[in-house]
Design a protein around this motif. Sequence first.
Motif, mmCIF file in Angstrom:
data_model
loop_
_atom_site.group_PDB
_atom_site.id
_atom_site.type_symbol
_atom_site.label_atom_id
_atom_site.label_comp_id
_atom_site.label_asym_id
_atom_site.label_seq_id
_atom_site.Cartn_x
_atom_site.Cartn_y
_atom_site.Cartn_z
ATOM 1 N N ARG A 199 0.826 -1.223 0.000
ATOM 2 C CA ARG A 199 0.000 0.000 0.000
ATOM 3 C C ARG A 199 0.856 1.269 0.000
ATOM 4 N NH1 ARG A 199 -4.000 -0.091 2.728
ATOM 5 N NH2 ARG A 199 -4.137 -2.299 3.278
ATOM 6 N N ARG A 200 2.144 1.128 0.303
ATOM 7 C CA ARG A 200 3.031 2.298 0.282
ATOM 8 C C ARG A 200 3.531 2.588 -1.127
ATOM 9 N NH1 ARG A 200 7.219 -0.300 4.298
ATOM 10 N NH2 ARG A 200 6.846 -1.878 2.683
ATOM 11 N N ASN A 201 3.242 1.680 -2.035
ATOM 12 C CA ASN A 201 3.754 1.766 -3.401
ATOM 13 C C ASN A 201 2.649 2.259 -4.332
ATOM 14 O OD1 ASN A 201 4.601 1.142 -6.060
ATOM 15 N ND2 ASN A 201 5.949 -0.476 -5.298
ATOM 16 N N ASN A 202 2.930 3.345 -5.043
ATOM 17 C CA ASN A 202 1.923 3.889 -5.956
ATOM 18 C C ASN A 202 1.531 2.894 -7.036
ATOM 19 O OD1 ASN A 202 1.668 6.363 -4.672
ATOM 20 N ND2 ASN A 202 3.293 7.333 -5.884
ATOM 21 N N LEU A 203 2.476 2.031 -7.435
ATOM 22 C CA LEU A 203 2.175 1.053 -8.477
ATOM 23 C C LEU A 203 1.104 0.074 -8.005
ATOM 24 C CD1 LEU A 203 2.634 -0.273 -11.187
ATOM 25 C CD2 LEU A 203 4.600 -1.491 -10.202
ATOM 26 N N SER A 204 1.206 -0.395 -6.773
ATOM 27 C CA SER A 204 0.187 -1.305 -6.239
ATOM 28 C C SER A 204 -1.178 -0.635 -6.238
ATOM 29 C CB SER A 204 0.550 -1.742 -4.819
ATOM 30 O OG SER A 204 1.617 -2.663 -4.827
ATOM 31 N N LEU A 205 -1.211 0.613 -5.841
ATOM 32 C CA LEU A 205 -2.478 1.352 -5.806
ATOM 33 C C LEU A 205 -3.050 1.503 -7.218
ATOM 34 C CD1 LEU A 205 -1.486 4.150 -3.253
ATOM 35 C CD2 LEU A 205 -2.821 2.089 -2.800
ATOM 36 N N GLN A 206 -2.170 1.742 -8.200
ATOM 37 C CA GLN A 206 -2.624 1.919 -9.579
ATOM 38 C C GLN A 206 -3.146 0.609 -10.155
ATOM 39 O OE1 GLN A 206 -2.817 4.923 -11.371
ATOM 40 N NE2 GLN A 206 -4.088 3.538 -12.604
ATOM 41 N N VAL A 207 -2.422 -0.502 -9.867
ATOM 42 C CA VAL A 207 -2.868 -1.808 -10.359
ATOM 43 C C VAL A 207 -4.225 -2.154 -9.745
ATOM 44 C CG1 VAL A 207 -2.398 -4.298 -10.316
ATOM 45 C CG2 VAL A 207 -0.558 -2.694 -10.825
ATOM 46 N N GLU A 208 -4.394 -1.859 -8.463
ATOM 47 C CA GLU A 208 -5.683 -2.126 -7.825
ATOM 48 C C GLU A 208 -6.792 -1.313 -8.487
ATOM 49 O OE1 GLU A 208 -7.986 -1.991 -3.501
ATOM 50 O OE2 GLU A 208 -6.007 -1.056 -3.693
#
Length: 269
Positions: A199-208
């Motif tokens: 959740r600290r990673n913008n990429l994870s947030l974008q993929v979600e």
Amino acid sequence: MSDFSRPSGPRIIAVANQKGGVGKTTTAINLAAALVESGVRVLVVDLDPQGNASTGLGIEAQDRVHTTYDLLVEDAALVDVIRQTDIEDLCIIPATVDLSSADIELFANEKRSFLLHDALRQPLMDDYDFDYILIDCPPSLNLLTVNAMVASNSVLIPLQSEFFALEGVSQLMLTIRDVRQSANPNLRIEGVVLTMYDRRNNLSLQVEQDARDNLGELVFETKIPRNVRVSEAPSYAMPVLSYDSNSTGARAYRDLASEMLEKHQNIAA
């Protein structure tokens, strides 16, 4: 629309993604362990020639005398291939590298796509009283994966929180559609679970966000985080729920099991 009600016999779920390294086997064994904690009996079918699910549930290579290869190619009886793990109410049909030749050996068999379907519906299966069967598929869209989909009620798709994740899922969706049209019209998508999530990673947030925009309610609310305990557990031949029961990874898989069980109860109601 597919029949979402409780199937007769155990509910069979293929855990599939043709891309390797997405947390497929990790999800299969830890979801199985979490389901067992919830009070149900579970069978894991290791359909990956790498045999990682077998290793992760404590079945040493030298102890895999009868395997999924024997079940599919040699028409072995369930009683010969089902093994009890160290976790009560959790069994496994293990795999070895022998399974890698199954595609070639089964090619001439007219029922080659239905072998696992028929094997898991032997009359003896009723004696085991399993509630769930989780099939850990190989990281490819080959005959073994097709067998898993033909045998299953649904497909659970682990989706890693990385670039290009959704591109691979689109091909998997096409395979699921083809199996629906040709062999298993009631096959549905169990859901998509985000793995290796940070959740600290913008990429994870974008993929979600992309996954929820494209797949909507198919995406589970539960996300499986990047967690060192989840990565360490297989080297000790146990699920993370046994290795470190209070880790964030173990809690996430319990949440996933609860979310899945609640969905199934609501569907059956």
